[in-house]
Design a protein around this motif. Structure first.
Motif, PDB file in Angstrom:
ATOM      1  N   GLU A 244       0.848  -1.184   0.000  1.00 34.56           N
ATOM      2  CA  GLU A 244       0.000   0.000   0.000  1.00 34.56           C
ATOM      3  C   GLU A 244       0.884   1.235   0.000  1.00 34.56           C
ATOM      4  O   GLU A 244       1.804   1.364   0.800  1.00 34.56           O
ATOM      5  N   LEU A 245       0.620   2.157  -0.936  1.00 32.20           N
ATOM      6  CA  LEU A 245       1.415   3.371  -1.025  1.00 32.20           C
ATOM      7  C   LEU A 245       1.163   4.273   0.182  1.00 32.20           C
ATOM      8  O   LEU A 245       0.068   4.318   0.729  1.00 32.20           O
ATOM      9  N   LYS A 246       2.190   4.994   0.574  1.00 33.98           N
ATOM     10  CA  LYS A 246       2.057   5.973   1.650  1.00 33.98           C
ATOM     11  C   LYS A 246       1.662   7.300   1.021  1.00 33.98           C
ATOM     12  O   LYS A 246       2.493   8.034   0.500  1.00 33.98           O
ATOM     13  N   LYS A 247       0.359   7.580   1.058  1.00 36.15           N
ATOM     14  CA  LYS A 247      -0.158   8.775   0.398  1.00 36.15           C
ATOM     15  C   LYS A 247      -0.432   9.878   1.412  1.00 36.15           C
ATOM     16  O   LYS A 247      -0.750   9.613   2.561  1.00 36.15           O
ATOM     17  N   SER A 248      -0.317  11.104   0.946  1.00 35.90           N
ATOM     18  CA  SER A 248      -0.631  12.264   1.768  1.00 35.90           C
ATOM     19  C   SER A 248      -1.302  13.307   0.882  1.00 35.90           C
ATOM     20  O   SER A 248      -1.178  13.278  -0.341  1.00 35.90           O
ATOM     21  N   GLU A 249      -2.046  14.214   1.516  1.00 35.37           N
ATOM     22  CA  GLU A 249      -2.727  15.268   0.768  1.00 35.37           C
ATOM     23  C   GLU A 249      -1.701  16.225   0.173  1.00 35.37           C
ATOM     24  O   GLU A 249      -0.943  16.869   0.898  1.00 35.37           O
ATOM     25  N   ALA A 288       3.612  11.900  -3.922  1.00 38.29           N
ATOM     26  CA  ALA A 288       3.973  12.991  -4.830  1.00 38.29           C
ATOM     27  C   ALA A 288       5.178  12.643  -5.697  1.00 38.29           C
ATOM     28  O   ALA A 288       5.222  13.000  -6.884  1.00 38.29           O
ATOM     29  N   THR A 289       6.167  11.943  -5.140  1.00 42.16           N
ATOM     30  CA  THR A 289       7.360  11.598  -5.905  1.00 42.16           C
ATOM     31  C   THR A 289       7.010  10.747  -7.117  1.00 42.16           C
ATOM     32  O   THR A 289       7.529  10.963  -8.232  1.00 42.16           O
TER      33      THR A 289
END
Length: 396
Positions: A244-249, A288-289
């Motif tokens: 699972e990707l570590k996503k942020s706003e 984002a990367t």
């Protein structure tokens, strides 16, 4: 006696019909549940509503010791003492009813009933009877409810296992594609670097300054291409090795600006025009990367193969953020559209003969974010790549 027997049979038939109807309604609700937690919550709430007693659920016997039990209703200061632990352990070990009203730990407060599965227990339900042990008919109805819950839980787990197997197969396919592309795409620029550097080393005094600068420029270009390939490989590894990707706003506008800035460093003469919403700041859950890498790959393909201005767009489409990268070249041939994102695609005007892993990587990243990516030939000319990302994180 005959009249009493007939009345008893009629009452049982009526109760059986009522239980069958309730079981059918419960099965319909189970079928609409999205995950295992919802199924368990439905079963606990149903039993609580129908029996009027507190309901306890344990997935394994350690849940009670680690305070992971799930409870519906008030249990009146229940304490997980040794007697309850013993009843719970017996339920999981013997796979049978334990606790009050049974021969296993009869002094426990709860009546523990296994949630059955085809390959063993899926958990157990504890019932705290308020008015004494329920009749056998009611207990049979409870077991029918738990059996239906167990079937749904197993079906859900099988579906999750199939999804994991499909994801593993996709990763293996991606690795195979990577190996094929690496063996071809890395060999060509490395051969060019070795040849150009050898020419400078062996004949530097005789080939002249102009030719030396050209060979040095070729080495520089090949080295930059290798660097981009390594960045793509690192991104692929990052996508394929995490469940699972570590996503942020993140502000989508800032992500686009970062991608354009990095692309301009590699292609200073590239004409890149950006169209952003004027009154709507889009915050998107993302890594984002990786999304910057997708945008860079799409822009670099447009620069190398179309050699025209590039338009970058962003807009809100309902619950999605839609990104677009358009060039003004000849577009994508119809015979190449079907497998455009699936494997390495050769381009006749490419110096190295291939797109590397750019588009395959882009699809993997967008899919991991829960979005979609596709390509269309713009009505006014040129190829346009679009991808969407959900504006809200999907509920787990």
């Amino acid at each position: 006696a005959t009249t009493g027997s007939v009345k008893l049979q009629a009452r049982r038939a009526k109760n059986s019909e009522e239980h069958t109807r309730r079981l059918y309604d419960f099965s319909q609700k189970l079928a609409s549940a999205q995950n295992a937690d919802q199924m368990i919550d439905l079963a606990m709430q149903y039993l609580h509503d129908q029996l009027g007693c507190p309901v306890l659920y344990l997935e394994d016997e350690n849940d009670i010791r680690e305070n992971r039990e799930r409870i519906v209703g008030e249990i009146g200061g229940f304490v997980s003492d040794a007697i309850e632990h013993s009843a719970i352990s017996d339920c999981f070990r013997e796979v049978c009813d334990t606790g009050v009203g049974t021969i296993h730990s009869p002094y426990a407060r709860f009546h523990y009933i296994p949630v059955p599965g085809s390959s063993g227990m899926l958990g157990c339900i504890g019932l705290l009877w308020n008015k004494g042990i329920a009749e056998e008919e009611i207990q049979e109805h409870v077991r029918a409810i738990l059996a239906q819950t167990g079937i749904s839980l197993e079906r859900q787990r099988l579906a999750e296992e199939r999804n994991r197997a499909a994801m593993t197969a996709d990763r293996e396919k991606l690795r195979s594609n990577l190996l094929r592309s690496i063996s071809h795409d890395l060999r060509t620029p490395l051969t060019g670097i070795i040849g150009a550097s050898a020419a400078i080393e062996e004949n530097g005094d005789s080939i002249g300054a102009k030719e030396t600068r050209k060979l040095a420029a070729d080495i520089h270009e090949d080295a930059e291409w290798l660097l981009r390939m390594v960045e793509n490989l690192l991104s692929v590894t990052r996508v394929s090795q995490v469940a699972e990707l570590k996503k942020s706003e993140e502000a989508a506008e800032e992500v686009i600006v970062e991608a354009v800035s990095r692309c301009k460093k590699r292609f200073p003469d590239a004409q890149i025009r950006v169209d952003l919403p004027e009154d709507d700041m889009l915050f998107v859950p993302m890594d984002a990367t990786l999304i910057v890498q997708v945008l860079i790959n799409l822009m670099e393909n447009a620069v190398r193969y179309a050699q025209t201005p590039i338009d970058i767009g962003l807009r809100r489409d309902g619950a999605w953020a839609e990104f677009s990268v358009r060039d003004f070249g000849p577009g994508i041939a119809d015979d190449k559209k079907e497998n455009l994102f699936d494997s390495v695609q050769a381009q006749p005007d490419s110096r190295r003969g291939g797109l590397g892993i750019g588009l395959t990587l882009c699809r993997s990243i967008i899919t991991a974010h829960g979005g979609e990516i596709w390509e269309v030939n713009h009505p006014d000319g040129g190829a346009q790549f679009l991808f969407t990302l959900p504006l809200e994180e999907e509920e787990k």
